[in-house]
Design a protein around this motif. Sequence first.
Motif, mmCIF file in Angstrom:
data_model
loop_
_atom_site.group_PDB
_atom_site.id
_atom_site.type_symbol
_atom_site.label_atom_id
_atom_site.label_comp_id
_atom_site.label_asym_id
_atom_site.label_seq_id
_atom_site.Cartn_x
_atom_site.Cartn_y
_atom_site.Cartn_z
ATOM 1 N N GLN A 93 -7.886 -2.222 -5.865
ATOM 2 C CA GLN A 93 -8.233 -0.803 -5.825
ATOM 3 C C GLN A 93 -9.727 -0.539 -5.872
ATOM 4 O O GLN A 93 -10.194 0.441 -5.306
ATOM 5 C CB GLN A 93 -7.535 -0.052 -6.949
ATOM 6 C CG GLN A 93 -6.093 0.286 -6.625
ATOM 7 C CD GLN A 93 -5.661 1.606 -7.214
ATOM 8 O OE1 GLN A 93 -6.037 1.945 -8.318
ATOM 9 N NE2 GLN A 93 -4.878 2.358 -6.474
ATOM 10 N N ARG A 94 -10.481 -1.386 -6.543
ATOM 11 C CA ARG A 94 -11.927 -1.147 -6.602
ATOM 12 C C ARG A 94 -12.537 -1.178 -5.205
ATOM 13 O O ARG A 94 -13.516 -0.486 -4.925
ATOM 14 C CB ARG A 94 -12.592 -2.195 -7.493
ATOM 15 C CG ARG A 94 -14.091 -2.013 -7.557
ATOM 16 C CD ARG A 94 -14.732 -2.953 -8.532
ATOM 17 N NE ARG A 94 -16.186 -2.861 -8.436
ATOM 18 C CZ ARG A 94 -17.024 -3.536 -9.189
ATOM 19 N NH1 ARG A 94 -16.566 -4.337 -10.124
ATOM 20 N NH2 ARG A 94 -18.322 -3.421 -9.033
ATOM 21 N N ASN A 95 -11.972 -1.996 -4.326
ATOM 22 C CA ASN A 95 -12.438 -2.095 -2.938
ATOM 23 C C ASN A 95 -11.354 -1.598 -1.984
ATOM 24 O O ASN A 95 -11.052 -2.247 -0.990
ATOM 25 C CB ASN A 95 -12.821 -3.543 -2.608
ATOM 26 C CG ASN A 95 -13.989 -4.023 -3.432
ATOM 27 O OD1 ASN A 95 -15.096 -3.517 -3.295
ATOM 28 N ND2 ASN A 95 -13.756 -5.002 -4.285
ATOM 29 N N GLU A 96 -10.784 -0.433 -2.302
ATOM 30 C CA GLU A 96 -9.650 0.066 -1.536
ATOM 31 C C GLU A 96 -9.957 0.162 -0.045
ATOM 32 O O GLU A 96 -9.179 -0.295 0.785
ATOM 33 C CB GLU A 96 -9.233 1.438 -2.064
ATOM 34 C CG GLU A 96 -8.083 2.061 -1.281
ATOM 35 C CD GLU A 96 -7.729 3.452 -1.777
ATOM 36 O OE1 GLU A 96 -7.947 4.421 -1.025
ATOM 37 O OE2 GLU A 96 -7.235 3.555 -2.908
ATOM 38 N N PHE A 136 -2.887 0.431 -2.092
ATOM 39 C CA PHE A 136 -2.837 1.820 -2.539
ATOM 40 C C PHE A 136 -2.398 1.971 -3.985
ATOM 41 O O PHE A 136 -2.794 2.914 -4.665
ATOM 42 C CB PHE A 136 -1.864 2.618 -1.660
ATOM 43 C CG PHE A 136 -2.393 2.947 -0.299
ATOM 44 C CD1 PHE A 136 -3.689 3.365 -0.117
ATOM 45 C CD2 PHE A 136 -1.564 2.841 0.814
ATOM 46 C CE1 PHE A 136 -4.174 3.680 1.133
ATOM 47 C CE2 PHE A 136 -2.030 3.153 2.075
ATOM 48 C CZ PHE A 136 -3.346 3.577 2.231
ATOM 49 N N SER A 137 -1.561 1.093 -4.467
ATOM 50 C CA SER A 137 -0.878 1.322 -5.744
ATOM 51 C C SER A 137 -1.748 0.953 -6.943
ATOM 52 O O SER A 137 -2.642 0.115 -6.864
ATOM 53 C CB SER A 137 0.431 0.545 -5.782
ATOM 54 O OG SER A 137 1.289 0.991 -4.748
ATOM 55 N N LYS A 140 -11.930 9.966 0.793
ATOM 56 C CA LYS A 140 -10.718 9.204 1.024
ATOM 57 C C LYS A 140 -10.603 8.876 2.517
ATOM 58 O O LYS A 140 -11.061 9.641 3.368
ATOM 59 C CB LYS A 140 -9.486 9.997 0.581
ATOM 60 C CG LYS A 140 -9.400 10.232 -0.914
ATOM 61 C CD LYS A 140 -9.095 8.947 -1.663
ATOM 62 C CE LYS A 140 -8.853 9.208 -3.128
ATOM 63 N NZ LYS A 140 -8.528 7.955 -3.872
ATOM 64 N N ILE A 141 -9.963 7.748 2.842
ATOM 65 C CA ILE A 141 -9.807 7.379 4.246
ATOM 66 C C ILE A 141 -8.866 8.354 4.942
ATOM 67 O O ILE A 141 -7.736 8.557 4.508
ATOM 68 C CB ILE A 141 -9.275 5.943 4.373
ATOM 69 C CG1 ILE A 141 -10.287 4.945 3.812
ATOM 70 C CG2 ILE A 141 -8.973 5.608 5.835
ATOM 71 C CD1 ILE A 141 -9.788 3.525 3.783
ATOM 72 N N ASN A 142 -9.347 8.966 6.002
ATOM 73 C CA ASN A 142 -8.545 9.887 6.805
ATOM 74 C C ASN A 142 -7.945 9.210 8.026
ATOM 75 O O ASN A 142 -6.877 9.592 8.501
ATOM 76 C CB ASN A 142 -9.399 11.063 7.271
ATOM 77 C CG ASN A 142 -9.202 12.286 6.412
ATOM 78 O OD1 ASN A 142 -8.489 12.252 5.419
ATOM 79 N ND2 ASN A 142 -9.843 13.384 6.787
ATOM 80 N N ALA A 143 -8.669 8.220 8.566
ATOM 81 C CA ALA A 143 -8.201 7.573 9.791
ATOM 82 C C ALA A 143 -8.926 6.253 9.990
ATOM 83 O O ALA A 143 -10.017 6.029 9.441
ATOM 84 C CB ALA A 143 -8.422 8.483 10.999
ATOM 85 N N LEU A 144 -8.299 5.393 10.784
ATOM 86 C CA LEU A 144 -8.906 4.144 11.234
ATOM 87 C C LEU A 144 -8.838 4.098 12.757
ATOM 88 O O LEU A 144 -7.807 4.441 13.344
ATOM 89 C CB LEU A 144 -8.160 2.936 10.656
ATOM 90 C CG LEU A 144 -8.198 2.733 9.142
ATOM 91 C CD1 LEU A 144 -7.189 1.668 8.736
ATOM 92 C CD2 LEU A 144 -9.588 2.320 8.703
ATOM 93 N N MET A 156 -8.603 -4.137 6.148
ATOM 94 C CA MET A 156 -8.214 -5.505 6.467
ATOM 95 C C MET A 156 -6.704 -5.655 6.631
ATOM 96 O O MET A 156 -6.252 -6.632 7.241
ATOM 97 C CB MET A 156 -8.707 -6.471 5.381
ATOM 98 C CG MET A 156 -10.207 -6.671 5.373
ATOM 99 S SD MET A 156 -10.748 -7.818 4.084
ATOM 100 C CE MET A 156 -10.057 -9.374 4.685
ATOM 101 N N ASN A 157 -5.914 -4.713 6.105
ATOM 102 C CA ASN A 157 -4.456 -4.850 6.124
ATOM 103 C C ASN A 157 -3.745 -3.781 6.933
ATOM 104 O O ASN A 157 -2.518 -3.717 6.917
ATOM 105 C CB ASN A 157 -3.912 -4.820 4.687
ATOM 106 C CG ASN A 157 -4.197 -6.093 3.920
ATOM 107 O OD1 ASN A 157 -3.544 -7.100 4.099
ATOM 108 N ND2 ASN A 157 -5.211 -6.038 3.077
#
Length: 257
Positions: free
Chosen positions: A181-184, A202-203, A100-104, A190-191
């Motif tokens: 979601q497939r390309n979360e 996310f939803s 899961k993404i932790n940070a950007l 990008m957002n």
Amino acid sequence: MKKIFVIILVAITYLLSSCNKEKNYDCYFQSISLDGQPFQLFEYNSNYVLERIRLFSTNINIYNINCNYESNRLSSLIYRNNTTNKEVYNVSLIYSASNKINALSYFNDSNADGIANELLSFFIFYRNSNELVDSIQVTNTSFVRLFSVDFDWEQFNVSKITNNDGSYVTYEYDNNSNIYQRNEALFVAMNFLSLERLPMVFSQNNLTKINEYDSFGTLLNTKEFQYVLDDNGKVISITEVGGSVQTINYQCVERSE
């Protein structure tokens, strides 16, 4: 003769059932148009791994986003000026052990040398025991918090985002699968500069309404969205009521089982 006829009949029945057997397809974003004009064009390699996204404004290809990968997952997006090929900014993704993404990390080309290597800020994701995002903290390079947003959830949809100044945004959804979601990871990256739009990624379901409130609970603005789906349940257009229309085209490839 009767035996031969039965064999032929069985063979034909088998062939017909094989032809009618449902095939499975993987469908990829091919292009997105905005009010009939090119907006985003997605380019893949021979293995259908996304390599580049072309961004358009009034029919002009303004930026190209190069997608970089490490260990088969998206590691960064580098935005380049299509005319000069110089980097504009770089978004690097950091993942948790559970992918899961932790940070950007957000880099900019502040000295206009064509390389986006000045780190401006971090976007740090805090998740609950269900690995849903509870809050996003935005810090400077010294990890001093600049601002934050907190997330409320209703099952697997973001129902509310509260800003650190007390203002907040609420969200409503339909019952159809979220197309992002497939390309979360891609669409989060990008957002991320538009935090109020992240629930669209996310939803679990498609966002139909956004209500924006000030810190006193006064309604400031409402946005509503309508969707058109094809026969397979894929979203092919998104209309912001009273606003723009996004049209989505896909490239679908039969999945090898």
